[in-house]
Design an enzyme around this catalytic site. Structure first.
Site, PDB file in Angstrom:
ATOM      1  CB  CYS A 145      -0.947  -0.007   1.195  1.00  0.00           C
ATOM      2  SG  CYS A 145      -1.961  -1.476   1.275  1.00  0.00           S
ATOM      3  CG  HIS A 194      -3.198   3.281   2.168  1.00  0.00           C
ATOM      4  ND1 HIS A 194      -3.806   2.845   1.019  1.00  0.00           N
ATOM      5  CD2 HIS A 194      -3.202   2.213   3.027  1.00  0.00           C
ATOM      6  CE1 HIS A 194      -4.158   1.576   1.165  1.00  0.00           C
ATOM      7  NE2 HIS A 194      -3.802   1.171   2.377  1.00  0.00           N
ATOM      8  CG  ASN A 252      -6.918  -0.801   1.498  1.00  0.00           C
ATOM      9  OD1 ASN A 252      -6.228  -0.455   0.544  1.00  0.00           O
ATOM     10  ND2 ASN A 252      -6.397  -1.202   2.650  1.00  0.00           N
TER      11      ASN A 252
HETATM   12  O1  UT7 Z   1      -3.893  -1.205   3.625  1.00  0.00           O
HETATM   13  C1  UT7 Z   1      -3.256  -1.590   4.796  1.00  0.00           C
HETATM   14  C2  UT7 Z   1      -3.832  -2.834   5.261  1.00  0.00           C
HETATM   15  N1  UT7 Z   1      -4.974  -2.823   6.082  1.00  0.00           N
HETATM   16  C3  UT7 Z   1      -5.315  -1.978   7.073  1.00  0.00           C
HETATM   17  O2  UT7 Z   1      -4.800  -0.906   7.207  1.00  0.00           O
HETATM   18  C4  UT7 Z   1      -6.344  -2.402   8.034  1.00  0.00           C
HETATM   19  C5  UT7 Z   1      -6.078  -1.873   9.421  1.00  0.00           C
HETATM   20  N2  UT7 Z   1      -6.966  -2.446  10.402  1.00  0.00           N
HETATM   21  C6  UT7 Z   1      -8.293  -2.149  10.435  1.00  0.00           C
HETATM   22  O3  UT7 Z   1      -8.780  -1.362   9.643  1.00  0.00           O
HETATM   23  C7  UT7 Z   1      -9.131  -2.785  11.517  1.00  0.00           C
HETATM   24  O4  UT7 Z   1      -8.299  -3.455  12.431  1.00  0.00           O
HETATM   25  C8  UT7 Z   1     -10.193  -3.771  10.939  1.00  0.00           C
HETATM   26  C9  UT7 Z   1     -11.268  -3.001  10.201  1.00  0.00           C
HETATM   27  C10 UT7 Z   1      -9.533  -4.770  10.014  1.00  0.00           C
HETATM   28  C11 UT7 Z   1     -10.864  -4.538  12.085  1.00  0.00           C
HETATM   29  O5  UT7 Z   1     -11.459  -3.629  12.988  1.00  0.00           O
HETATM   30  P1  UT7 Z   1     -11.319  -3.884  14.564  1.00  0.00           P
HETATM   31  O6  UT7 Z   1     -12.081  -2.795  15.231  1.00  0.00           O
HETATM   32  O7  UT7 Z   1      -9.857  -4.007  14.841  1.00  0.00           O
HETATM   33  O8  UT7 Z   1     -12.109  -5.234  14.751  1.00  0.00           O
HETATM   34  P2  UT7 Z   1     -11.558  -6.622  15.332  1.00  0.00           P
HETATM   35  O9  UT7 Z   1     -10.633  -7.261  14.366  1.00  0.00           O
HETATM   36  O10 UT7 Z   1     -11.101  -6.398  16.737  1.00  0.00           O
HETATM   37  O11 UT7 Z   1     -12.898  -7.460  15.397  1.00  0.00           O
HETATM   38  C12 UT7 Z   1     -13.947  -7.112  16.293  1.00  0.00           C
HETATM   39  C13 UT7 Z   1     -15.060  -8.121  16.151  1.00  0.00           C
HETATM   40  C14 UT7 Z   1     -14.598  -9.563  16.215  1.00  0.00           C
HETATM   41  O12 UT7 Z   1     -15.606 -10.287  16.898  1.00  0.00           O
HETATM   42  P3  UT7 Z   1     -15.422 -10.674  18.454  1.00  0.00           P
HETATM   43  O13 UT7 Z   1     -14.184 -11.504  18.530  1.00  0.00           O
HETATM   44  O14 UT7 Z   1     -15.313  -9.356  19.176  1.00  0.00           O
HETATM   45  O15 UT7 Z   1     -16.686 -11.414  18.760  1.00  0.00           O
HETATM   46  C15 UT7 Z   1     -14.566 -10.013  14.778  1.00  0.00           C
HETATM   47  O16 UT7 Z   1     -14.767 -11.400  14.620  1.00  0.00           O
HETATM   48  O17 UT7 Z   1     -15.681  -7.981  14.858  1.00  0.00           O
HETATM   49  C16 UT7 Z   1     -15.715  -9.252  14.198  1.00  0.00           C
HETATM   50  N3  UT7 Z   1     -15.624  -9.025  12.768  1.00  0.00           N
HETATM   51  C17 UT7 Z   1     -16.684  -8.788  12.002  1.00  0.00           C
HETATM   52  N4  UT7 Z   1     -18.003  -8.701  12.266  1.00  0.00           N
HETATM   53  C18 UT7 Z   1     -18.837  -8.427  11.244  1.00  0.00           C
HETATM   54  C19 UT7 Z   1     -14.490  -8.974  12.002  1.00  0.00           C
HETATM   55  N5  UT7 Z   1     -14.824  -8.715  10.731  1.00  0.00           N
HETATM   56  C20 UT7 Z   1     -16.175  -8.588  10.703  1.00  0.00           C
HETATM   57  C21 UT7 Z   1     -17.098  -8.312   9.688  1.00  0.00           C
HETATM   58  N6  UT7 Z   1     -18.409  -8.231   9.987  1.00  0.00           N
HETATM   59  N7  UT7 Z   1     -16.721  -8.091   8.419  1.00  0.00           N
END
Ligand code: UT7
Length: 322
Positions: free
Chosen positions: A112, A249, A279
């Site tokens: 990225c 980005h 993204n």
């Molecule tokens: O381009 C560079 C590469 N990428 C990035 O820059 C991404 C950077 N990271 C992020 O944007 C965030 O960390 C994410 C959007 C990927 C995730 O957000 P988060 O607030 O860190 O969520 P999390 O991974 O802590 O997940 C929270 C909950 C989990 O459930 P539990 O364990 O709390 O019950 C996940 O299983 O949300 C769940 N979850 C979802 N629920 C519904 C994860 N993905 C989804 C989804 N829909 N798509």
């Protein structure tokens, strides 16, 4: 001494739109979760286009906008991680498609951060006088490396391409400075393995899905983007107030908001189009620049750009637009 000036921008987004509600039919997710956590509402999926098709179209649009002819281009760099081909480079395929017969062409892999890394490389060629006109493209078809059963990644990304034409100039306008860094000790935070073939002697086994520790990338971006902007400001005797617009980005609107807050800057100085594109990795910054250019919002502005992603890589640049 010469430095680079952006004299044209172009982009290409495939017409096939996938909304969050569409995705909720594929994996267990919801519009509410995706929008609240990321700022994304929809993304484009390149059903009918390969990586080089999108790149060539963005390049043609940038050439048209600049008035530069394909045969005037000395160098083509394409930043991508999702080509269908390990060889040849997407850049060579684009060269063939647009008729840039006098260029040398290669791909650059910095995930990225690829657009900012590419800008740095082009700046060096321009400074030595070896290159007068260059084409820099960021393009991704990440839909073909995603695991469409993994809701934590498949909802985040989109396909598309952006391009800029960069010309050597001695005017004050253009690239003020570029700075790039990488943290190879964290290479395994965000990966996509190349799928090679089995042999009679050993098997490959693993899939090539994109895998990511989202929270680690989130923390890394929120820490390192303000830091690298600060370093670049200091190096150039600038202050944050001198920067009119930031184009980061587009990985997550919450990352952009956090960076704005850390830098003590109003959020309306930070451009966002993640709602519509998701993204698109190396393509996010040039797509955003082309959108802004189309609206006449780059003229007379000092713009700070910053990329961050797999590697881990990150970088930033300041560009003064005429
Ligand atoms: O381009 C560079 C590469 N990428 C990035 O820059 C991404 C950077 N990271 C992020 O944007 C965030 O960390 C994410 C959007 C990927 C995730 O957000 P988060 O607030 O860190 O969520 P999390 O991974 O802590 O997940 C929270 C909950 C989990 O459930 P539990 O364990 O709390 O019950 C996940 O299983 O949300 C769940 N979850 C979802 N629920 C519904 C994860 N993905 C989804 C989804 N829909 N798509």
């Amino acid at each position: 001494m010469y430095h680079g000036k952006i004299v044209g921008t172009g982009s290409f987004l495939p017409d096939f739109i996938v909304t969050n509600d569409d995705l909720a039919k594929v994996v267990e997710t919801s519009d509410d979760w995706i929008y609240t956590r990321t700022g994304i509402k929809e993304r484009r999926i390149a059903k009918d286009y390969g990586v080089s098709d999108m790149a060539a179209q963005a390049a043609k649009n940038a050439l048209d906008q600049s008035g530069v002819k394909p045969e005037e281009i000395d160098l083509i760099i394409t930043a991508t991680v999702s080509s269908e081909y390990s060889m040849p480079s997407v850049a060579c395929m684009v060269q063939g498609k647009i008729g840039a017969k006098n260029a040398f062409a290669f791909d650059l892999q910095a995930a990225c951060s690829g657009f900012v890394y590419g800008l740095d490389v082009i700046e060096q060629f321009i400074k030595t006088g070896k290159v007068k006109k260059a084409l820099l493209i960021g393009v991704e078809k990440l839909s073909q490396v995603l695991n469409w059963e993994d809701r934590s990644t498949c909802v985040l990304f989109g396909d598309g391409a952006g391009a800029v034409i960069i010309e050597a100039t001695k005017e004050v306008y253009g690239v003020i400075d570029v700075l790039n860094k990488s943290i190879g000790t964290d290479w395994d935070v965000l990966t996509s393995k190349i799928k090679h073939n089995d042999t009679p002697y050993y098997k490959q086994g693993e899939d090539n899905y994109l895998k990511m520790d989202g929270q680690q990338v989130f923390q890394f971006a929120c820490k390192k983007v303000p830091e690298i902007f600060e370093e670049l400001l200091t190096n150039n005797g600038l202050e944050t107030i001198d920067v009119d617009l930031f184009v980061l980005h587009q990985a997550n609107s919450r990352i952009i908001e956090r960076v704005a807050k850390k830098m003590g800057q109003p959020i309306d100085k930070f451009y966002m189009n993640i709602e519509k594109c998701g993204n698109t990795s190396a393509a996010t910054i040039p797509i955003a620049l082309d959108e802004l250019n189309g609206k006449g919002e780059l003229s007379g502005k000092t713009v700070g750009i910053s990329g961050f992603g797999a590697g881990l890589t990150y970088g930033a640049a300041f560009i003064q637009f005429q």
